[in-house]
Design an enzyme around this catalytic site. Structure first.
Site, PDB file in Angstrom:
ATOM      1  N   GLU A   1     -23.582 -12.773 -18.857  1.00 47.77           N
ATOM      2  CA  GLU A   1     -24.608 -13.937 -18.745  1.00 47.77           C
ATOM      3  C   GLU A   1     -26.013 -13.804 -18.263  1.00 47.77           C
ATOM      4  O   GLU A   1     -26.308 -12.801 -17.582  1.00 47.77           O
ATOM      5  CB  GLU A   1     -23.767 -14.521 -17.315  1.00 47.77           C
ATOM      6  CG  GLU A   1     -24.400 -15.934 -16.811  1.00 47.77           C
ATOM      7  CD  GLU A   1     -23.902 -16.946 -17.889  1.00 47.77           C
ATOM      8  OE1 GLU A   1     -22.728 -17.019 -18.295  1.00 47.77           O
ATOM      9  OE2 GLU A   1     -24.743 -17.718 -18.148  1.00 47.77           O
ATOM     10  N   ASP A   2     -26.681 -14.358 -18.612  1.00 47.66           N
ATOM     11  CA  ASP A   2     -28.207 -14.391 -18.394  1.00 47.66           C
ATOM     12  C   ASP A   2     -28.830 -13.065 -18.825  1.00 47.66           C
ATOM     13  O   ASP A   2     -29.552 -12.255 -17.950  1.00 47.66           O
ATOM     14  CB  ASP A   2     -28.550 -14.984 -17.247  1.00 47.66           C
ATOM     15  CG  ASP A   2     -28.246 -16.447 -16.993  1.00 47.66           C
ATOM     16  OD1 ASP A   2     -28.033 -17.070 -18.009  1.00 47.66           O
ATOM     17  OD2 ASP A   2     -28.264 -17.034 -16.003  1.00 47.66           O
TER      18      ASP A   2
ATOM     19  N   ASP B   1     -24.222 -17.346 -22.803  1.00 45.80           N
ATOM     20  CA  ASP B   1     -25.561 -18.250 -23.159  1.00 45.80           C
ATOM     21  C   ASP B   1     -25.616 -18.537 -24.519  1.00 45.80           C
ATOM     22  O   ASP B   1     -26.352 -19.321 -25.183  1.00 45.80           O
ATOM     23  CB  ASP B   1     -26.591 -17.525 -22.431  1.00 45.80           C
ATOM     24  CG  ASP B   1     -26.640 -17.366 -21.132  1.00 45.80           C
ATOM     25  OD1 ASP B   1     -26.939 -18.504 -20.399  1.00 45.80           O
ATOM     26  OD2 ASP B   1     -26.499 -16.275 -20.558  1.00 45.80           O
TER      27      ASP B   1
ATOM     28  N   ILE C   1     -36.037 -19.272 -29.656  1.00 46.93           N
ATOM     29  CA  ILE C   1     -35.262 -18.465 -30.293  1.00 46.93           C
ATOM     30  C   ILE C   1     -34.820 -17.254 -29.727  1.00 46.93           C
ATOM     31  O   ILE C   1     -35.104 -16.089 -30.216  1.00 46.93           O
ATOM     32  CB  ILE C   1     -35.830 -18.432 -31.741  1.00 46.93           C
ATOM     33  CG1 ILE C   1     -36.291 -19.746 -32.414  1.00 46.93           C
ATOM     34  CG2 ILE C   1     -34.807 -17.609 -32.979  1.00 46.93           C
ATOM     35  CD1 ILE C   1     -34.974 -20.780 -32.491  1.00 46.93           C
ATOM     36  N   GLY C   2     -33.951 -17.404 -28.631  1.00 42.24           N
ATOM     37  CA  GLY C   2     -33.662 -16.362 -27.859  1.00 42.24           C
ATOM     38  C   GLY C   2     -32.070 -16.252 -28.012  1.00 42.24           C
ATOM     39  O   GLY C   2     -31.406 -16.797 -28.998  1.00 42.24           O
ATOM     40  N   ALA C   3     -31.379 -15.859 -26.972  1.00 45.15           N
ATOM     41  CA  ALA C   3     -29.841 -16.000 -27.057  1.00 45.15           C
ATOM     42  C   ALA C   3     -29.212 -17.167 -27.473  1.00 45.15           C
ATOM     43  O   ALA C   3     -28.469 -17.072 -28.220  1.00 45.15           O
ATOM     44  CB  ALA C   3     -29.398 -15.372 -25.388  1.00 45.15           C
ATOM     45  N   ALA C   4     -29.554 -18.203 -26.657  1.00 48.36           N
ATOM     46  CA  ALA C   4     -28.867 -19.451 -26.876  1.00 48.36           C
ATOM     47  C   ALA C   4     -29.230 -20.079 -28.173  1.00 48.36           C
ATOM     48  O   ALA C   4     -28.482 -20.533 -29.055  1.00 48.36           O
ATOM     49  CB  ALA C   4     -29.011 -20.459 -26.020  1.00 48.36           C
TER      50      ALA C   4
ATOM     51  N   TYR D   1       0.702  -1.214   0.008  1.00 51.17           N
ATOM     52  CA  TYR D   1       0.103  -0.194  -0.156  1.00 51.17           C
ATOM     53  C   TYR D   1       1.033   1.351   0.047  1.00 51.17           C
ATOM     54  O   TYR D   1       1.983   1.062  -0.546  1.00 51.17           O
ATOM     55  CB  TYR D   1      -1.017  -0.108   1.238  1.00 51.17           C
ATOM     56  CG  TYR D   1      -2.198   0.909   1.291  1.00 51.17           C
ATOM     57  CD1 TYR D   1      -2.826   0.905  -0.112  1.00 51.17           C
ATOM     58  CD2 TYR D   1      -2.349   1.528   1.937  1.00 51.17           C
ATOM     59  CE1 TYR D   1      -3.984   1.806   0.027  1.00 51.17           C
ATOM     60  CE2 TYR D   1      -3.590   2.432   2.282  1.00 51.17           C
ATOM     61  CZ  TYR D   1      -4.060   2.684   1.106  1.00 51.17           C
ATOM     62  OH  TYR D   1      -5.246   3.690   1.074  1.00 51.17           O
TER      63      TYR D   1
ATOM     64  N   LYS E   1     -20.986 -19.152 -11.170  1.00 50.12           N
ATOM     65  CA  LYS E   1     -19.974 -19.346 -12.632  1.00 50.12           C
ATOM     66  C   LYS E   1     -18.529 -19.113 -12.218  1.00 50.12           C
ATOM     67  O   LYS E   1     -17.699 -19.212 -12.643  1.00 50.12           O
ATOM     68  CB  LYS E   1     -20.581 -18.218 -13.603  1.00 50.12           C
ATOM     69  CG  LYS E   1     -21.868 -18.452 -14.320  1.00 50.12           C
ATOM     70  CD  LYS E   1     -21.816 -19.068 -15.710  1.00 50.12           C
ATOM     71  CE  LYS E   1     -23.033 -19.697 -15.943  1.00 50.12           C
ATOM     72  NZ  LYS E   1     -22.901 -20.311 -17.086  1.00 50.12           N
TER      73      LYS E   1
ATOM     74  N   ASN F   1     -22.840 -24.970 -20.713  1.00 52.59           N
ATOM     75  CA  ASN F   1     -21.748 -24.187 -21.208  1.00 52.59           C
ATOM     76  C   ASN F   1     -20.558 -24.096 -20.128  1.00 52.59           C
ATOM     77  O   ASN F   1     -19.184 -23.597 -20.653  1.00 52.59           O
ATOM     78  CB  ASN F   1     -22.288 -22.672 -21.513  1.00 52.59           C
ATOM     79  CG  ASN F   1     -23.089 -22.416 -20.423  1.00 52.59           C
ATOM     80  OD1 ASN F   1     -23.182 -22.717 -19.140  1.00 52.59           O
ATOM     81  ND2 ASN F   1     -23.972 -21.378 -20.879  1.00 52.59           N
TER      82      ASN F   1
HETATM   83  N1  LIG Z   1     -27.686 -26.110 -21.027  1.00 54.83           N
HETATM   84  C1  LIG Z   1     -26.859 -24.984 -21.160  1.00 54.83           C
HETATM   85  O1  LIG Z   1     -25.763 -24.899 -21.082  1.00 54.83           O
HETATM   86  C2  LIG Z   1     -27.808 -23.896 -21.328  1.00 54.83           C
HETATM   87  C3  LIG Z   1     -29.098 -23.748 -21.470  1.00 54.83           C
HETATM   88  N2  LIG Z   1     -29.916 -22.552 -21.351  1.00 54.83           N
HETATM   89  C4  LIG Z   1     -31.235 -22.847 -21.353  1.00 54.83           C
HETATM   90  O2  LIG Z   1     -31.868 -22.132 -22.492  1.00 54.83           O
HETATM   91  C5  LIG Z   1     -33.170 -21.398 -22.319  1.00 54.83           C
HETATM   92  C6  LIG Z   1     -33.161 -20.013 -22.931  1.00 54.83           C
HETATM   93  O3  LIG Z   1     -32.011 -19.416 -22.447  1.00 54.83           O
HETATM   94  P1  LIG Z   1     -31.675 -18.172 -23.257  1.00 54.83           P
HETATM   95  O4  LIG Z   1     -31.418 -18.189 -24.469  1.00 54.83           O
HETATM   96  O5  LIG Z   1     -30.607 -17.373 -22.449  1.00 54.83           O
HETATM   97  O6  LIG Z   1     -32.908 -17.087 -22.856  1.00 54.83           O
HETATM   98  P2  LIG Z   1     -33.907 -16.134 -23.789  1.00 54.83           P
HETATM   99  O7  LIG Z   1     -34.714 -15.561 -22.745  1.00 54.83           O
HETATM  100  O8  LIG Z   1     -32.924 -15.157 -24.565  1.00 54.83           O
HETATM  101  O9  LIG Z   1     -34.608 -16.940 -24.843  1.00 54.83           O
HETATM  102  C7  LIG Z   1     -35.488 -17.861 -24.476  1.00 54.83           C
HETATM  103  C8  LIG Z   1     -36.512 -17.840 -25.799  1.00 54.83           C
HETATM  104  O10 LIG Z   1     -37.163 -19.124 -25.650  1.00 54.83           O
HETATM  105  C9  LIG Z   1     -38.709 -18.821 -26.002  1.00 54.83           C
HETATM  106  N3  LIG Z   1     -39.766 -19.690 -25.257  1.00 54.83           N
HETATM  107  C10 LIG Z   1     -39.770 -19.756 -23.847  1.00 54.83           C
HETATM  108  N4  LIG Z   1     -40.701 -20.350 -23.581  1.00 54.83           N
HETATM  109  C11 LIG Z   1     -41.228 -21.116 -24.791  1.00 54.83           C
HETATM  110  C12 LIG Z   1     -42.036 -22.247 -25.187  1.00 54.83           C
HETATM  111  N5  LIG Z   1     -42.881 -22.518 -24.432  1.00 54.83           N
HETATM  112  N6  LIG Z   1     -42.202 -22.401 -26.513  1.00 54.83           N
HETATM  113  C13 LIG Z   1     -41.431 -21.929 -27.341  1.00 54.83           C
HETATM  114  N7  LIG Z   1     -40.345 -20.867 -27.182  1.00 54.83           N
HETATM  115  C14 LIG Z   1     -40.228 -20.484 -25.856  1.00 54.83           C
HETATM  116  C15 LIG Z   1     -38.594 -17.278 -25.655  1.00 54.83           C
HETATM  117  O11 LIG Z   1     -39.841 -16.662 -26.294  1.00 54.83           O
HETATM  118  C16 LIG Z   1     -37.251 -16.516 -26.021  1.00 54.83           C
HETATM  119  O12 LIG Z   1     -37.379 -16.450 -27.461  1.00 54.83           O
HETATM  120  C17 LIG Z   1     -33.023 -21.268 -20.612  1.00 54.83           C
HETATM  121  O13 LIG Z   1     -34.116 -22.516 -20.287  1.00 54.83           O
HETATM  122  C18 LIG Z   1     -31.633 -21.844 -20.298  1.00 54.83           C
HETATM  123  O14 LIG Z   1     -31.535 -22.176 -19.044  1.00 54.83           O
HETATM  124  C19 LIG Z   1     -29.043 -21.298 -21.584  1.00 54.83           C
HETATM  125  C20 LIG Z   1     -27.878 -21.436 -21.812  1.00 54.83           C
HETATM  126  C21 LIG Z   1     -27.077 -22.361 -21.518  1.00 54.83           C
HETATM  127  C1  LIG Z   2     -26.269 -22.776 -17.928  1.00 50.84           C
HETATM  128  C2  LIG Z   2     -26.637 -21.583 -18.370  1.00 50.84           C
HETATM  129  O1  LIG Z   2     -25.724 -20.506 -18.544  1.00 50.84           O
HETATM  130  C3  LIG Z   2     -27.957 -21.280 -18.202  1.00 50.84           C
HETATM  131  O2  LIG Z   2     -28.841 -22.168 -18.208  1.00 50.84           O
HETATM  132  O3  LIG Z   2     -28.310 -20.042 -18.458  1.00 50.84           O
HETATM  133 MG   LIG Z   3     -26.643 -18.692 -18.478  1.00 46.27          MG
END
Ligand SMILES: NC(=O)C1=CN([C@@H]2O[C@H](COP(=O)(O)OP(=O)(O)OC[C@H]3O[C@@H](n4cnc5c(N)ncnc54)[C@H](O)[C@@H]3O)[C@@H](O)[C@H]2O)C=CC1
Ligand SMILES: CC(=O)C(=O)O
Ligand SMILES: [Mg+2]
Length: 479
Positions: A211-212, A237, A270-273, A114, A169, A393
């Site tokens: 994240e998220d 994600d 059809i979101g981030a992932a 320091y 994480k 991930n």
């Molecule tokens: N196993 C892994 O490593 C990971 C898993 N995930 C999972 O994937 C899911 C989505 O995460 P993100 O893309 O970050 O979220 P996000 O919020 O960006 O996208 C989610 C999408 O899913 C759609 N959705 C939700 N319920 C639905 C349904 N019943 N039918 C059709 N579409 C539906 C939403 O409208 C949205 O477009 C979460 O459950 C998350 O836990 C995400 C990242 C990593």
């Molecule tokens: C694993 C992860 O990053 C998620 O489910 O959002």
């Molecule tokens: Mg995540």
């Protein structure tokens, strides 16, 4: 259906037992009859008349805990002193801490770490800002930034509720790859404000793991930060998930004897992932990808308020299939779920092509449980640690950041992500590969090292690494 509490949740039941009225055998039988699985027993106190025991019991969900408690309370001579949930106990006071690398033993040490000594180090960095990498935590520290808007599959639960995930994480970064990661949950969901805050935080960090953060805001936030910062920015994600999905698919298609390029793939959510995973599949040569969100399949010719879906419609679904998930799933070789619980029905799985591959990756509750799907699928994977084939991930982000920090990459390119996917897939040898082992375990030490090496190699090849490669250093030494 597996729920929030599924998968090895255990409770510790503290019981006071009156020796003359009840035996431990009776208690064990009662717990067993109520469906509880006793995994440990400790005597915490004993007197002439009573014994107090801590009994660790695996339960399936919170209702199950209530059933076991009610059963025990009904046994004469038993007093339920307390029931604690081990998962909550592990979160008491948070899961990480900051630890100094050396003790400050005396005034001499104090004057070095320091003031006044530290001032010379500050001025050295002021004169040459690149020295921040060698003289501060920057070179090994990553910010895990969330706004709490898409936490796992739990939705928009806000920044405070997001913290346990971000702390988790950070633990994984450190344990798997020795990266110091710091959870930062922001009390704003405004795109411009998040960009401004992350840019202001950047001097402290060697990388940013977003994240998220929900789509579509996550796309602009990430793109702008990549352009405006000189350290790697990676929305886990999107890209971590896409990398691990591709790794799993490269091996799953080998098991079923198909070519990935010619598979029909249906992605829900059809979101981030979902969007990043689709981009990765297209980059890997797949042509027939159909995306389905809440209102059905995304198809060219429709108008969408979400610009990411306009891109999606223009670049996927070559045969313009429309309708619900059940409509477009027919003859699909691969289903990838990145949406929410229970979206895929057994009837849908039955209509897929022969030897279906189902990756139901919503956390914590998948689109379909392995129990429901297994009789009809050839390869089944989820994002969870309590089933085989965990596509998560966590197999990517520790190794990819280890690699970019070690070669001081300015960004993470598509080639680096593809290299990471191939590295993860390669950890499972052809001899080991089977329906239940398409992806290495999260605890397989080879994963981080292979990902790190492949990512660094790709970073040097794509010219984004700023630290001289071992070969360059050797050449310089011989000059
Ligand atoms: N196993 C892994 O490593 C990971 C898993 N995930 C999972 O994937 C899911 C989505 O995460 P993100 O893309 O970050 O979220 P996000 O919020 O960006 O996208 C989610 C999408 O899913 C759609 N959705 C939700 N319920 C639905 C349904 N019943 N039918 C059709 N579409 C539906 C939403 O409208 C949205 O477009 C979460 O459950 C998350 O836990 C995400 C990242 C990593
Ligand atoms: C694993 C992860 O990053 C998620 O489910 O959002
Ligand atoms: Mg995540």
């Amino acid at each position: 259906m597996a729920g929030l509490n599924g998968g090895g949740t255990s409770i510790i039941v503290r019981l006071e037992m009156h020796k003359e009225q009840v035996t431990f055998g009776q208690i064990a039988t009662a717990i067993g009859d109520a469906g509880g699985d006793i995994v440990a027993v400790d005597v915490t106190r004993a007197s002439k008349t009573t014994t107090t025991r801590d009994i660790t019991v695996n339960v399936s969900d919170p209702q199950h805990t209530n059933t076991i408690e009610a059963t025990l309370k009904d046994i004469p001579g038993v007093k339920v002193v307390n029931i604690s949930d081990q998962t909550f106990l592990m979160h008491l006071g948070g899961k990480i801490e900051v630890t100094p690398k050396m003790p400050i033993k005396n005034r001499d040490d104090l004057s070095r770490v320091y003031t006044p000594g530290v001032a010379r180090v500050c001025m050295a960095i002021h004169e040459d800002p690149s020295k921040a990498h060698s003289l501060t935590i920057k070179r090994n520290t990553v910010a895990v930034v969330s706004d709490g808007s898409a936490v796992l599959g739990l939705g928009n639960i806000g920044p405070k509720a997001a913290m346990p995930v971000m702390e988790g994480k950070a633990m994984l970064f450190k344990q798997m790859a020795g990266v110091d990661a710091f959870p930062i949950c922001l009390d704003t969901q405004d795109t411009e404000e998040i960009i401004r805050i992350v840019k202001a935080l950047a001097p402290t960090f060697g990388g940013i793991n977003l994240e998220d953060i929900s789509s579509p805001r996550c796309f602009e936030i990430e793109e702008r930060l990549i352009e405006e910062l000189d350290i790697p920015v990676f929305h886990d994600d999107q890209h971590g998930t896409a990398v691990v999905i591709l790794a799993g698919l490269l091996n799953a298609v080998k098991v079923v004897g198909k070519q990935l390029e010619s598979c029909k793939v249906v992605v829900t959510g059809i979101g981030a992932a979902g969007i990043a995973c689709t981009k990765m599949l297209l980059a890997a040569g797949v042509t027939n990808v159909i995306g389905v969100d809440r209102q059905g399949a995304i198809v060219r010719g429709e108008t969408y308020s979400n610009s990411a879906w306009d891109w999606y419609a223009a670049n996927t679904n070559p045969f313009l299939q429309s309708g619900t998930l059940s409509d477009v799933i027919a003859d699909a070789d691969i289903f990838i779920g990145l949406s929410g619980p229970g979206v895929l029905k057994v009837e849908d799985v039955k209509r897929m092509a022969a030897d279906p591959i189902v990756f139901a990756m919503a956390n914590p509750t998948p689109e379909i449980t392995p129990e429901e799907a297994e009789p009809y699928v050839r390869v089944m994977a989820t994002g969870r640690s309590d089933y085989p084939n965990q596509i998560n991930n966590v197999l990517c982000f520790p190794g990819i950041f280890r690699g970019v920090l070690d070669c001081r990459a300015s960004r993470i390119t598509q080639d680096m992500k593809l290299a990471a996917a191939k590295a993860i897939a390669s950890v499972v040898s052809d001899d080991e590969l089977n329906e239940y082992y398409i992806i290495p375990s999260v605890f397989n030490h080879a994963v981080v090292e292979k990902v790190r090496e492949s990512v660094m190699e790709a970073a040097y090849e794509s010219g984004v690494a700023r630290r001289r490669s071992p070969r360059e250093m050797q050449d310089a030494h011989h000059e």
